[in-house]
Design a protein around this motif. Structure first.
Motif, mmCIF file in Angstrom:
data_model
loop_
_atom_site.group_PDB
_atom_site.id
_atom_site.type_symbol
_atom_site.label_atom_id
_atom_site.label_comp_id
_atom_site.label_asym_id
_atom_site.label_seq_id
_atom_site.Cartn_x
_atom_site.Cartn_y
_atom_site.Cartn_z
ATOM 1 N N VAL A 296 -3.135 27.002 -62.560
ATOM 2 C CA VAL A 296 -2.818 27.519 -63.897
ATOM 3 C C VAL A 296 -1.572 28.603 -63.753
ATOM 4 N N ALA A 297 -1.682 29.398 -62.714
ATOM 5 C CA ALA A 297 -0.870 30.479 -62.683
ATOM 6 C C ALA A 297 0.640 30.064 -62.185
ATOM 7 N N THR A 298 0.651 28.642 -61.431
ATOM 8 C CA THR A 298 1.757 27.951 -61.162
ATOM 9 C C THR A 298 2.600 27.500 -62.634
ATOM 10 N N ALA A 299 1.621 26.909 -63.282
ATOM 11 C CA ALA A 299 2.249 26.362 -64.576
ATOM 12 C C ALA A 299 2.690 27.221 -65.665
ATOM 13 N N ILE A 300 2.019 28.188 -65.662
ATOM 14 C CA ILE A 300 2.354 29.484 -66.527
ATOM 15 C C ILE A 300 3.755 30.167 -66.152
ATOM 16 N N MET A 301 3.917 30.291 -64.710
ATOM 17 C CA MET A 301 5.044 30.924 -64.307
ATOM 18 C C MET A 301 6.325 29.898 -64.499
ATOM 19 N N ILE A 302 6.275 28.884 -65.004
ATOM 20 C CA ILE A 302 7.319 27.934 -64.818
ATOM 21 C C ILE A 302 8.234 28.411 -66.120
ATOM 22 N N ILE A 303 7.791 28.785 -67.156
ATOM 23 C CA ILE A 303 8.617 29.130 -68.569
ATOM 24 C C ILE A 303 9.187 30.363 -68.469
ATOM 25 N N PRO A 304 8.692 31.532 -67.998
ATOM 26 C CA PRO A 304 9.532 32.771 -67.640
ATOM 27 C C PRO A 304 10.483 32.604 -66.603
ATOM 28 N N SER A 305 10.134 31.864 -65.633
ATOM 29 C CA SER A 305 11.263 31.576 -64.713
ATOM 30 C C SER A 305 12.445 30.906 -64.893
ATOM 31 N N MET A 306 12.383 30.257 -66.171
ATOM 32 C CA MET A 306 13.767 29.534 -66.832
ATOM 33 C C MET A 306 14.611 30.839 -67.247
ATOM 34 N N MET A 307 14.427 32.056 -67.254
ATOM 35 C CA MET A 307 15.603 32.819 -67.645
ATOM 36 C C MET A 307 16.443 32.839 -66.439
ATOM 37 N N ILE A 308 16.144 32.403 -65.158
ATOM 38 C CA ILE A 308 17.287 32.290 -63.913
ATOM 39 C C ILE A 308 18.385 31.335 -64.413
ATOM 40 N N SER A 309 18.121 30.398 -65.217
ATOM 41 C CA SER A 309 19.136 29.488 -65.671
ATOM 42 C C SER A 309 20.231 30.180 -66.480
ATOM 43 N N ARG A 310 20.079 31.112 -67.214
ATOM 44 C CA ARG A 310 20.805 32.036 -67.964
ATOM 45 C C ARG A 310 21.714 32.807 -67.349
ATOM 46 N N LEU A 311 21.304 33.330 -66.212
ATOM 47 C CA LEU A 311 22.199 34.050 -65.269
ATOM 48 C C LEU A 311 23.251 33.490 -64.660
ATOM 49 N N ARG A 312 24.586 34.049 -65.139
ATOM 50 C CA ARG A 312 25.952 33.445 -64.690
ATOM 51 C C ARG A 312 26.345 34.287 -63.459
ATOM 52 N N PRO A 313 26.855 33.510 -62.577
ATOM 53 C CA PRO A 313 27.265 34.157 -61.235
ATOM 54 C C PRO A 313 28.428 35.129 -61.668
ATOM 55 N N ALA A 314 29.537 34.779 -62.363
ATOM 56 C CA ALA A 314 30.385 35.537 -62.658
ATOM 57 C C ALA A 314 30.140 37.045 -63.331
ATOM 58 N N THR A 315 29.187 36.724 -64.162
ATOM 59 C CA THR A 315 28.564 37.803 -64.986
ATOM 60 C C THR A 315 27.703 38.768 -64.022
ATOM 61 N N ILE A 316 27.059 38.289 -63.028
ATOM 62 C CA ILE A 316 26.216 38.966 -62.200
ATOM 63 C C ILE A 316 26.997 39.620 -61.406
ATOM 64 N N LEU A 317 28.040 39.332 -60.688
ATOM 65 C CA LEU A 317 28.986 39.795 -59.596
ATOM 66 C C LEU A 317 29.773 41.019 -60.491
ATOM 67 N N ARG A 318 30.098 40.667 -61.606
ATOM 68 C CA ARG A 318 30.822 41.755 -62.397
ATOM 69 C C ARG A 318 29.982 42.884 -62.789
ATOM 70 N N TYR A 319 28.645 42.624 -62.966
ATOM 71 C CA TYR A 319 27.604 43.762 -63.319
ATOM 72 C C TYR A 319 27.430 44.496 -62.106
ATOM 73 N N GLU A 320 27.537 43.787 -60.672
ATOM 74 C CA GLU A 320 27.139 44.474 -59.612
ATOM 75 C C GLU A 320 28.262 45.541 -59.198
#
Length: 415
Positions: A391-415
């Protein structure tokens, strides 16, 4: 080795110096521990109640009771005129069943200043004797020639009438509209903690009860059937009733029609009460699962936000969103597994202590037992832990999808 598993194993749940677990992770772990402890204890207490109550019910009554069909025209107590033939049909339809003769007679115990109404039960076998013997608190079970004038009463009745072992008590039996008097000696006093039964049930030799009731030696007041699994009782009752109907109406094996009653009917109030416990368990399991899910989702989001730079680097190296999501799900599963391990240790320790020492008492008048029962099987522990991981593995699938919204260029600029 899989890349996601390799990365997840290398990542830590501690701070940058690796010497202290982050507060968010500790809170998440504590939430899992609390949920596991509550769920395991809930399952253990519910299973314990079922085991103890069902055990007491079957100690006082049989799983199936076979009696002669009562005709309204007949005034006297109906009896089974062919107990051997009836028992043979029972054994044919329920292999391995234990069949014993029994009898019940209402009576009144009377002293100089008080009285108490009871139902005497007599048994020809040993299954009920073992239950009675296990609950005797004073005296001993009468055996042999000394048992003909000896009875066993409950501590509730003994206290009410101020009787003790060795005392004599006048007994009035009500049979076929007539009163029959008998003087008995108290051989033993029992206390099962099952108040509703202790108030009315007393025991006397089967032969004595048959003689008082006027039942011929070759006949039987009733036959009791035991030795089945609880879940098999409804099917066995139906099968046995059909066999008796055929033996009476068609084959002529039985000279009379007999009825089959089950403990599920005679003890319906208690079984309905136990079924309510199942509803409570479901509610508690759902609530505790929600708490665990909330804490795990929160910890997963925190883990992702704290490792934004790593996510950007992995994406620059060509890692897919699915791979990175699996890395963080595996990392959060570390929190779950740690919480499960600690929670199992705490819960099972508390359960074992309660089993051995009965630390938490109960009021037997309200709960039919003097202590909080705890009983849990290995398969229940494994099933709960396995279900928690799935159940925990299934539940964590949805919040982990926020990773797909992170763009490398934006992340490196932020850093």
């Amino acid at each position: 080795m899989r890349v996601d598993l390799f990365i997840a194993r290398r990542l830590r749940l501690s701070d940058n110096r690796g010497n202290r677990t982050k507060t968010s992770i500790r809170i998440s772990t504590a939430g899992v521990v609390l949920s596991v402890v509550v769920m395991l204890i809930t399952i253990a207490v519910t299973s314990g109640f079922k085991h103890e109550i069902v055990g007491k019910l079957m100690g006082f009554d049989a799983q199936l009771t076979v009696q002669a069909h009562a005709d309204n025209i007949v005034v006297s107590q109906p009896v089974i005129t062919s107990p051997e033939g009836t028992a043979a049909i029972i054994r044919q339809n329920i292999p391995g069943a234990v069949v014993e003769e029994s009898a019940k007679l209402p009576a009144m115990l009377k002293t100089d200043d008080s009285f108490s109404a009871v139902v005497f039960r007599g048994y020809g076998g040993t299954s009920h004797h073992e239950f009675i013997r296990a609950n005797i608190v004073d005296g001993s079970m009468p055996v042999g020639v000394d048992s003909a004038n000896s009875i066993v009463i409950s501590s509730h009745v003994a206290n009410q009438l101020r009787l003790s072992v060795g005392d004599k008590v006048n007994t009035c039996f009500f049979v076929s509209g007539k009163v029959r008097l008998r003087n008995f000696e108290i051989a033993a006093i029992y206390d099962s903690g099952f108040g509703e039964y202790d108030k009315v049930v007393a025991y006397a030799p089967l032969s004595v009860l048959k003689k008082i009731a006027g039942i011929p030696e070759e006949c039987a007041a009733a036959l009791e059937v035991s030795g089945m699994a609880m879940e098999d009782i409804p099917v066995a009752q139906q099968s046995l009733q059909s066999a008796f109907s055929y033996a009476y109406y068609h084959s002529g094996e039985l000279p009379q029609y007999v009825d089959v009653d089950s403990i599920l009917h005679s003890g319906a109030a208690y079984f309905n009460w136990l079924s309510l416990l199942d509803t409570n368990v479901v509610v508690i399991l759902v609530l505790m699962t929600a708490i665990s899910a909330f804490t795990l989702i929160a910890s997963l989001i925190i883990l992702i936000l704290e490792r934004v730079a790593m996510i950007g680097t992995l994406k620059m190296l060509g890692a897919t969103n699915g791979l990175i999501r699996r890395v963080f799900i595996l990392l959060d599963l570390k929190v779950l597994v740690k919480g499960l391990a600690v929670g199992n240790i705490i819960a099972l320790t508390l359960i074992l202590l309660q089993q051995q020492f009965h630390l938490l008492p109960l009021d037997p008048e309200s709960y039919y037992i003097a202590f909080v029962p705890a009983k849990i099987a290995l398969w229940q522990v494994l099933a709960l832990n396995g279900a928690a991981i799935v159940v925990a593995t299934a539940i964590m699938i949805i919040p982990s999808m926020m990773i797909s919204r992170l763009r490398p260029a934006t992340i490196l600029r932020y850093e």
